[in-house]
Design an enzyme around this catalytic site. Structure first.
Site, PDB file in Angstrom:
ATOM      1  N   GLU A 224       9.848 -11.587  -7.838  1.00 33.38           N
ATOM      2  CA  GLU A 224      10.678 -10.414  -7.221  1.00 33.38           C
ATOM      3  C   GLU A 224      11.841 -11.001  -6.411  1.00 33.38           C
ATOM      4  O   GLU A 224      12.761 -10.572  -6.274  1.00 33.38           O
ATOM      5  CB  GLU A 224       9.849  -9.482  -6.539  1.00 33.38           C
ATOM      6  CG  GLU A 224      10.599  -8.260  -5.675  1.00 33.38           C
ATOM      7  CD  GLU A 224       9.560  -7.277  -5.237  1.00 33.38           C
ATOM      8  OE1 GLU A 224       8.462  -7.063  -5.842  1.00 33.38           O
ATOM      9  OE2 GLU A 224       9.852  -6.849  -3.988  1.00 33.38           O
ATOM     10  N   ARG A 279       3.686 -10.042   4.547  1.00 31.30           N
ATOM     11  CA  ARG A 279       2.558  -9.253   4.408  1.00 31.30           C
ATOM     12  C   ARG A 279       1.479  -9.985   4.376  1.00 31.30           C
ATOM     13  O   ARG A 279       1.198 -10.969   3.743  1.00 31.30           O
ATOM     14  CB  ARG A 279       2.602  -8.745   2.798  1.00 31.30           C
ATOM     15  CG  ARG A 279       1.659  -7.583   2.765  1.00 31.30           C
ATOM     16  CD  ARG A 279       1.861  -6.906   1.481  1.00 31.30           C
ATOM     17  NE  ARG A 279       1.284  -7.381   0.148  1.00 31.30           N
ATOM     18  CZ  ARG A 279      -0.207  -7.286  -0.167  1.00 31.30           C
ATOM     19  NH1 ARG A 279      -0.707  -6.445   0.472  1.00 31.30           N
ATOM     20  NH2 ARG A 279      -0.546  -7.986  -1.263  1.00 31.30           N
ATOM     21  N   ARG A 308      -4.157  -1.406  -0.823  1.00 36.19           N
ATOM     22  CA  ARG A 308      -3.745  -1.703  -2.329  1.00 36.19           C
ATOM     23  C   ARG A 308      -5.146  -1.923  -3.292  1.00 36.19           C
ATOM     24  O   ARG A 308      -6.068  -2.186  -2.351  1.00 36.19           O
ATOM     25  CB  ARG A 308      -2.549  -2.934  -2.512  1.00 36.19           C
ATOM     26  CG  ARG A 308      -1.245  -2.590  -1.713  1.00 36.19           C
ATOM     27  CD  ARG A 308      -0.297  -3.779  -1.893  1.00 36.19           C
ATOM     28  NE  ARG A 308       0.926  -3.574  -1.298  1.00 36.19           N
ATOM     29  CZ  ARG A 308       1.794  -4.502  -1.456  1.00 36.19           C
ATOM     30  NH1 ARG A 308       1.746  -5.461  -2.026  1.00 36.19           N
ATOM     31  NH2 ARG A 308       3.098  -4.053  -0.979  1.00 36.19           N
ATOM     32  N   GLU A 313      -0.344  -4.312  -5.606  1.00 34.26           N
ATOM     33  CA  GLU A 313       0.407  -3.187  -5.733  1.00 34.26           C
ATOM     34  C   GLU A 313       0.229  -2.619  -7.011  1.00 34.26           C
ATOM     35  O   GLU A 313       0.129  -3.115  -8.146  1.00 34.26           O
ATOM     36  CB  GLU A 313       1.756  -3.319  -5.208  1.00 34.26           C
ATOM     37  CG  GLU A 313       2.506  -2.243  -5.056  1.00 34.26           C
ATOM     38  CD  GLU A 313       3.868  -2.477  -4.397  1.00 34.26           C
ATOM     39  OE1 GLU A 313       4.468  -3.498  -4.628  1.00 34.26           O
ATOM     40  OE2 GLU A 313       4.280  -1.729  -3.401  1.00 34.26           O
TER      41      GLU A 313
HETATM   42  P1  ADP Z   1       2.901  -9.277  -2.671  1.00 34.93           P
HETATM   43  O1  ADP Z   1       1.728  -9.604  -1.706  1.00 34.93           O
HETATM   44  O2  ADP Z   1       3.495 -10.505  -2.992  1.00 34.93           O
HETATM   45  O3  ADP Z   1       3.502  -8.333  -2.113  1.00 34.93           O
HETATM   46  P2  ADP Z   1       1.044  -7.919  -4.934  1.00 34.93           P
HETATM   47  O4  ADP Z   1       0.540  -6.766  -4.000  1.00 34.93           O
HETATM   48  O5  ADP Z   1       1.087  -7.844  -6.289  1.00 34.93           O
HETATM   49  O6  ADP Z   1       2.300  -8.642  -4.121  1.00 34.93           O
HETATM   50  O7  ADP Z   1      -0.214  -9.044  -4.618  1.00 34.93           O
HETATM   51  C1  ADP Z   1      -0.010 -10.373  -5.102  1.00 34.93           C
HETATM   52  C2  ADP Z   1      -1.313 -11.019  -5.295  1.00 34.93           C
HETATM   53  O8  ADP Z   1      -1.902 -11.467  -4.522  1.00 34.93           O
HETATM   54  C3  ADP Z   1      -2.312 -10.127  -6.294  1.00 34.93           C
HETATM   55  O9  ADP Z   1      -2.978 -10.981  -7.137  1.00 34.93           O
HETATM   56  C4  ADP Z   1      -3.244  -9.808  -5.112  1.00 34.93           C
HETATM   57  O10 ADP Z   1      -4.689  -9.548  -5.683  1.00 34.93           O
HETATM   58  C5  ADP Z   1      -3.351 -11.040  -4.295  1.00 34.93           C
HETATM   59  N1  ADP Z   1      -3.863 -10.863  -3.041  1.00 34.93           N
HETATM   60  C6  ADP Z   1      -3.155 -10.025  -1.980  1.00 34.93           C
HETATM   61  N2  ADP Z   1      -3.797 -10.252  -0.909  1.00 34.93           N
HETATM   62  C7  ADP Z   1      -4.983 -11.091  -1.128  1.00 34.93           C
HETATM   63  C8  ADP Z   1      -6.079 -11.495  -0.498  1.00 34.93           C
HETATM   64  N3  ADP Z   1      -6.283 -11.210   1.048  1.00 34.93           N
HETATM   65  N4  ADP Z   1      -6.911 -12.363  -1.012  1.00 34.93           N
HETATM   66  C9  ADP Z   1      -6.867 -12.558  -2.123  1.00 34.93           C
HETATM   67  N5  ADP Z   1      -5.701 -12.414  -3.058  1.00 34.93           N
HETATM   68  C10 ADP Z   1      -4.850 -11.524  -2.411  1.00 34.93           C
HETATM   69  C1  CIR Z   2       7.863   1.359  -5.677  1.00 35.10           C
HETATM   70  O1  CIR Z   2       8.621   2.003  -5.346  1.00 35.10           O
HETATM   71  O2  CIR Z   2       6.620   1.621  -5.819  1.00 35.10           O
HETATM   72  C2  CIR Z   2       7.978  -0.214  -6.268  1.00 35.10           C
HETATM   73  N1  CIR Z   2       9.441  -0.313  -6.312  1.00 35.10           N
HETATM   74  C3  CIR Z   2       7.518  -0.993  -5.088  1.00 35.10           C
HETATM   75  C4  CIR Z   2       7.957  -1.145  -3.957  1.00 35.10           C
HETATM   76  C5  CIR Z   2       7.414  -1.695  -2.679  1.00 35.10           C
HETATM   77  N2  CIR Z   2       6.758  -3.000  -2.992  1.00 35.10           N
HETATM   78  C6  CIR Z   2       7.472  -4.199  -2.917  1.00 35.10           C
HETATM   79  O3  CIR Z   2       8.246  -4.348  -2.385  1.00 35.10           O
HETATM   80  N3  CIR Z   2       6.628  -5.119  -3.555  1.00 35.10           N
END
Ligand code: ADP
Ligand code: CIR
Length: 355
Positions: A224, A279, A308, A313
């Site tokens: 992203e 995050r 989440r 997400e």
């Molecule tokens: P991002 O954190 O980059 O916004 P995502 O929500 O897609 O994107 O999460 C990315 C990956 O990180 C996913 O596989 C999620 O399961 C993993 N993840 C997030 N938080 C944790 C955590 N506390 N422990 C293990 N894996 C995590």
């Molecule tokens: C949404 O609007 O649901 C997606 N475009 C994700 C928005 C926020 N998440 C992110 O930045 N990873």
């Protein structure tokens, strides 16, 4: 000039969004007035309103629904981005200025769950954009390759705990890729929100992952954002996870210049990630609280936390494991963003214990 074709598509899809029951921030803030005001504007990269909102137009179930195809879009389309930013980041107004970077004192953050009853793992990530490059929708295939070369050679200079290897996605076997995804180390493939934002062109060119031997320090390249810098480990020792991240970011920042804006902080593709881009999350089991998911969301919301699913997400919880993190990333320091998660999770665990 915005082409007649783009204007027509904007008009048709805007009407569909207006008529939908979408709960997205895009639908909430894209009034007819703002739409008419912005539909003929363009950035110097040629990005239009359609480039910003096509993901939200194609996915009415978006939470947000808007991305900045290039950094200039935050200014050219400010009348739409600003209220969305204000809503998502707890009242960060268009007159507000994001504070300077401050990781604070990691030693004041301890282990969230020393007995290991609730927290499965802890992760803190931030996003960075390389100076001199636009975001995904505007990148050429050549630029993807160039950026990957730059990133992998820079990271190969890291030492000690951060020492690792860069693995390009092109050439990785599907088995290895899937195992990394299943173990929560690697981004998923085919995210429809990113695809419809035009963020997956030339995939898998220029995409990849760097990680140390233990997979406690990882860097995603060109998913992203240009870079996602990640620190994670099993258990609840947030202090240790955050300390590793700050060491890594400080080191990488000496080697690569990143895009930063005086008002918006570090620049990212999605407005939800601006500012600190932090995050901080736990994978946590709180079965009593989670018996009522709406209630869990409501209580988490009170502490400015976002819930989440296990795979991130737009996914569901597996085995009762939720990903709970700080929601806002702007208008506060890096330390405060992580502390918001620390304090909120401490409270959630207290509530779970009392139920
Ligand atoms: P991002 O954190 O980059 O916004 P995502 O929500 O897609 O994107 O999460 C990315 C990956 O990180 C996913 O596989 C999620 O399961 C993993 N993840 C997030 N938080 C944790 C955590 N506390 N422990 C293990 N894996 C995590
Ligand atoms: C949404 O609007 O649901 C997606 N475009 C994700 C928005 C926020 N998440 C992110 O930045 N990873």
């Amino acid at each position: 000039m915005v082409s007649a074709e783009v204007l027509e598509k904007l008009e048709t899809e805007f009407k569909k969004l207006e008529a939908s029951d979408s709960k997205s921030l895009l639908k909430k803030y894209l009034t007819r007035e703002i739409f008419d005001q912005l539909k003929t504007k363009q950035t110097s990269f040629g990005s239009t309103l359609l480039d910003c909102i096509q993901s939200g137009l194609a996915n009415h179930d978006s939470g947000v629904g808007i991305y900045a195809p290039d950094a200039e879009a935050y200014t050219v389309f400010a009348d739409l981005f600003d209220p969305i930013i204000e809503d998502y980041h707890n009242g960060f107004k268009k007159t507000d200025k994001h504070p300077p970077k401050d990781f604070g004192d990691c030693d004041t953050l301890g282990n969230l769950d020393p007995a290991g009853e609730y927290v499965v793992s802890t992760r803190v990530r931030c996003g960075r954009s390389l100076q001199g490059y636009p975001f995904n929708p505007c990148l050429t295939e050549e630029q993807y390759k160039e950026m990957q070369d730059k990133v992998s050679s820079t990271l190969s200079g890291l030492e000690g705990e951060l020492k690792g290897t860069y693995y390009p996605l092109a050439g990785m076997t599907k088995e290895v890729q899937q195992k990394l995804i299943d173990d929560h180390f690697l981004f998923k493939e085919g995210d429809r929100f990113l695809q419809t934002a035009n963020a997956c062109r030339f995939w898998p060119t220029g995409r990849g992952i760097y990680h140390n031997e233990n997979k406690t320090f990882l860097v995603w390249c060109n998913e992203e954002d240009h870079l996602r810098i990640i620190s994670m480990q099993m258990g609840g020792d947030l202090g240790q996870v955050f300390r590793r991240l700050t060491t890594a970011v400080n080191d990488i920042e000496k080697r690569i210049p990143f895009s930063h804006d005086d008002r918006l902080g570090f620049l990212t593709f999605c407005p939800t990630n601006l500012g600190t881009t932090i995050r901080a999350s736990v994978h946590i089991k709180v079965p009593k609280l989670a018996a009522n998911k709406a209630k869990l969301d409501e209580i988490a919301g009170k502490f400015n936390l976002q819930v989440r699913g296990t795979r991130g997400e737009h996914t569901e919880a597996e085995g009762g494991i939720y990903d709970i993190s700080n929601k806002r990333r702007m208008g506060l320091t890096e330390y405060q963003a992580v502390k918001e998660m620390y304090d909120g999770i401490t409270e959630l665990i207290k509530i779970e214990k009392e139920l």
